[in-house]
Write a protein that holds these residues in place. Structure first.
Motif, PDB file in Angstrom:
ATOM      1  N   ARG A   1       7.560  48.089 -38.491  1.00  0.00           N
ATOM      2  CA  ARG A   1       8.175  48.010 -39.928  1.00  0.00           C
ATOM      3  C   ARG A   1       8.652  49.234 -40.802  1.00  0.00           C
ATOM      4  N   HIS A   2       8.249  49.890 -40.174  1.00  0.00           N
ATOM      5  CA  HIS A   2       8.457  51.321 -40.413  1.00  0.00           C
ATOM      6  C   HIS A   2       9.859  51.975 -40.476  1.00  0.00           C
ATOM      7  N   LEU A   3      10.132  51.009 -38.641  1.00  0.00           N
ATOM      8  CA  LEU A   3      11.988  51.277 -38.716  1.00  0.00           C
ATOM      9  C   LEU A   3      12.724  50.108 -39.073  1.00  0.00           C
ATOM     10  N   GLU A   4      12.071  49.153 -39.891  1.00  0.00           N
ATOM     11  CA  GLU A   4      12.620  48.155 -40.738  1.00  0.00           C
ATOM     12  C   GLU A   4      13.378  48.975 -41.971  1.00  0.00           C
ATOM     13  N   ARG A   5      12.494  49.905 -42.977  1.00  0.00           N
ATOM     14  CA  ARG A   5      12.499  50.248 -43.303  1.00  0.00           C
ATOM     15  C   ARG A   5      13.481  51.113 -43.588  1.00  0.00           C
ATOM     16  N   HIS A   6      13.526  51.812 -42.968  1.00  0.00           N
ATOM     17  CA  HIS A   6      14.427  52.990 -42.383  1.00  0.00           C
ATOM     18  C   HIS A   6      15.352  52.035 -42.386  1.00  0.00           C
ATOM     19  N   GLY A   7      16.088  50.958 -41.451  1.00  0.00           N
ATOM     20  CA  GLY A   7      17.123  50.763 -41.424  1.00  0.00           C
ATOM     21  C   GLY A   7      17.687  50.411 -39.655  1.00  0.00           C
ATOM     22  N   TYR A   8      16.937  50.500 -39.306  1.00  0.00           N
ATOM     23  CA  TYR A   8      17.262  50.733 -37.946  1.00  0.00           C
ATOM     24  C   TYR A   8      16.833  49.669 -37.093  1.00  0.00           C
ATOM     25  N   LEU A   9      16.233  48.268 -37.732  1.00  0.00           N
ATOM     26  CA  LEU A   9      16.050  46.655 -37.263  1.00  0.00           C
ATOM     27  C   LEU A   9      15.583  46.088 -38.461  1.00  0.00           C
ATOM     28  N   VAL A  10      16.001  44.973 -37.849  1.00  0.00           N
ATOM     29  CA  VAL A  10      15.382  43.607 -38.952  1.00  0.00           C
ATOM     30  C   VAL A  10      14.541  43.112 -38.074  1.00  0.00           C
ATOM     31  N   ARG A  11      13.466  41.548 -39.149  1.00  0.00           N
ATOM     32  CA  ARG A  11      13.168  40.860 -38.130  1.00  0.00           C
ATOM     33  C   ARG A  11      13.612  38.919 -38.679  1.00  0.00           C
ATOM     34  N   GLU A  12      14.384  38.609 -37.459  1.00  0.00           N
ATOM     35  CA  GLU A  12      14.983  37.619 -38.043  1.00  0.00           C
ATOM     36  C   GLU A  12      14.318  36.779 -37.175  1.00  0.00           C
ATOM     37  N   THR A  13      13.962  35.291 -38.226  1.00  0.00           N
ATOM     38  CA  THR A  13      13.640  33.852 -36.666  1.00  0.00           C
ATOM     39  C   THR A  13      14.087  33.505 -35.809  1.00  0.00           C
ATOM     40  N   ASP A  14      12.925  32.970 -35.267  1.00  0.00           N
ATOM     41  CA  ASP A  14      13.691  33.242 -33.302  1.00  0.00           C
ATOM     42  C   ASP A  14      13.634  31.410 -33.517  1.00  0.00           C
ATOM     43  N   PRO A  15      14.957  30.804 -33.388  1.00  0.00           N
ATOM     44  CA  PRO A  15      15.365  29.991 -33.268  1.00  0.00           C
ATOM     45  C   PRO A  15      14.050  28.906 -32.425  1.00  0.00           C
ATOM     46  N   GLN A  16      13.744  28.968 -31.313  1.00  0.00           N
ATOM     47  CA  GLN A  16      13.386  28.485 -30.612  1.00  0.00           C
ATOM     48  C   GLN A  16      11.924  28.458 -31.265  1.00  0.00           C
ATOM     49  N   ASP A  17      11.321  29.263 -32.100  1.00  0.00           N
ATOM     50  CA  ASP A  17      10.136  28.544 -32.646  1.00  0.00           C
ATOM     51  C   ASP A  17       9.958  29.398 -33.856  1.00  0.00           C
TER      52      ASP A  17
ATOM     53  N   ALA B   1      22.551  51.218 -37.700  1.00  0.00           N
ATOM     54  CA  ALA B   1      22.157  52.335 -37.663  1.00  0.00           C
ATOM     55  C   ALA B   1      21.020  52.102 -35.696  1.00  0.00           C
ATOM     56  N   GLY B   2      20.509  50.870 -35.879  1.00  0.00           N
ATOM     57  CA  GLY B   2      19.111  50.633 -34.521  1.00  0.00           C
ATOM     58  C   GLY B   2      19.979  50.831 -33.258  1.00  0.00           C
ATOM     59  N   ARG B   3      21.154  50.577 -33.077  1.00  0.00           N
ATOM     60  CA  ARG B   3      21.780  49.820 -31.934  1.00  0.00           C
ATOM     61  C   ARG B   3      22.541  51.937 -31.369  1.00  0.00           C
ATOM     62  N   LYS B   4      23.055  53.133 -32.538  1.00  0.00           N
ATOM     63  CA  LYS B   4      23.086  54.129 -32.432  1.00  0.00           C
ATOM     64  C   LYS B   4      22.004  54.480 -32.589  1.00  0.00           C
ATOM     65  N   LEU B   5      21.153  54.453 -32.283  1.00  0.00           N
ATOM     66  CA  LEU B   5      19.946  55.838 -32.320  1.00  0.00           C
ATOM     67  C   LEU B   5      19.547  55.429 -30.673  1.00  0.00           C
ATOM     68  N   GLU B   6      19.335  53.489 -30.522  1.00  0.00           N
ATOM     69  CA  GLU B   6      19.698  53.291 -28.873  1.00  0.00           C
ATOM     70  C   GLU B   6      20.551  54.142 -28.091  1.00  0.00           C
ATOM     71  N   ARG B   7      21.477  54.119 -28.175  1.00  0.00           N
ATOM     72  CA  ARG B   7      22.212  54.669 -27.638  1.00  0.00           C
ATOM     73  C   ARG B   7      22.390  56.757 -27.573  1.00  0.00           C
ATOM     74  N   GLN B   8      21.416  57.327 -28.521  1.00  0.00           N
ATOM     75  CA  GLN B   8      21.359  58.818 -29.044  1.00  0.00           C
ATOM     76  C   GLN B   8      19.735  58.425 -28.083  1.00  0.00           C
ATOM     77  N   LEU B   9      19.085  57.997 -27.915  1.00  0.00           N
ATOM     78  CA  LEU B   9      17.624  57.857 -27.183  1.00  0.00           C
ATOM     79  C   LEU B   9      18.591  58.013 -25.832  1.00  0.00           C
ATOM     80  N   THR B  10      18.756  56.882 -25.642  1.00  0.00           N
ATOM     81  CA  THR B  10      19.275  56.801 -23.608  1.00  0.00           C
ATOM     82  C   THR B  10      19.899  58.321 -23.358  1.00  0.00           C
ATOM     83  N   GLN B  11      21.147  58.781 -24.452  1.00  0.00           N
ATOM     84  CA  GLN B  11      22.117  59.934 -23.999  1.00  0.00           C
ATOM     85  C   GLN B  11      20.857  61.157 -24.030  1.00  0.00           C
ATOM     86  N   GLY B  12      19.341  61.722 -24.998  1.00  0.00           N
ATOM     87  CA  GLY B  12      18.762  61.811 -24.385  1.00  0.00           C
ATOM     88  C   GLY B  12      17.966  62.219 -23.675  1.00  0.00           C
ATOM     89  N   ILE B  13      17.524  60.808 -23.041  1.00  0.00           N
ATOM     90  CA  ILE B  13      17.129  60.790 -21.779  1.00  0.00           C
ATOM     91  C   ILE B  13      17.015  61.085 -20.925  1.00  0.00           C
TER      92      ILE B  13
END
Length: 148
Positions: free
Chosen positions: A69-85, A96-108
């Motif tokens: 929820r915190h990451l959703e509020r800050h624009g990094y992710l959204v939650r979508e209905t699962d088409p299977q369920d 923004a979440g993909r950018k964060l993920e890339r930056q985390l990978t580079q930081g690691i």
């Protein structure tokens, strides 16, 4: 010497790695805390259910929901209905979440480069071989050159 000190050293190394990672990306993402990084510790989260993320992070589903929820509020992710369920929801990274993920990978990658510099290549490689042996996780490690 007390026995808990051994586990304390393992945790200290992990905590120091997280602190170094936050020092690297924190100025660009002041809303992130160490707990948020737990979502990303097993690789890509895009398309995962919150329950899966909780299991990987070793936390309750309720706690994971708070992080999501915190990451959703800050624009990094959204939650979508699962088409299977239609009762379930999947986590989807925003741009923004993909950018964060890339930056985390580079930081690691930067943290790992620092550890290798401090230990030397042979001891660094031995560290990972030993951890893989202890954990039983013997799959190939990501190509570090691809992380940067």
């Amino acid at each position: 010497m007390s026995t808990p000190r051994y586990f304390g050293l393992l945790r200290l190394a992990f905590d120091q790695a997280i602190d170094a990672l936050l020092a690297e990306i924190g100025p660009r993402h002041p809303d992130l805390r160490p707990a948020h990084l737990l979502l990303f510790r097993y690789g890509g989260i895009d398309g995962s259910h919150t329950a899966e993320l909780a299991a990987h992070a070793g936390m309750t589903k309720q706690s994971m929901h708070e992080l999501v929820r915190h990451l959703e509020r800050h624009g990094y992710l959204v939650r979508e209905t699962d088409p299977q369920d239609t009762r379930a929801r999947r986590v989807r990274l925003t741009p923004a979440g993909r950018k964060l993920e890339r930056q985390l990978t580079q930081g690691i990658a930067a943290v790992l480069d620092d550890w290798e510099r401090r230990l030397g290549t042979e001891r660094f490689d031995q560290l990972w071989a030993t951890l893989q042996e202890l954990t039983g996780d013997t799959g190939p490690l990501p190509d570090r050159a691809a992380l940067s």
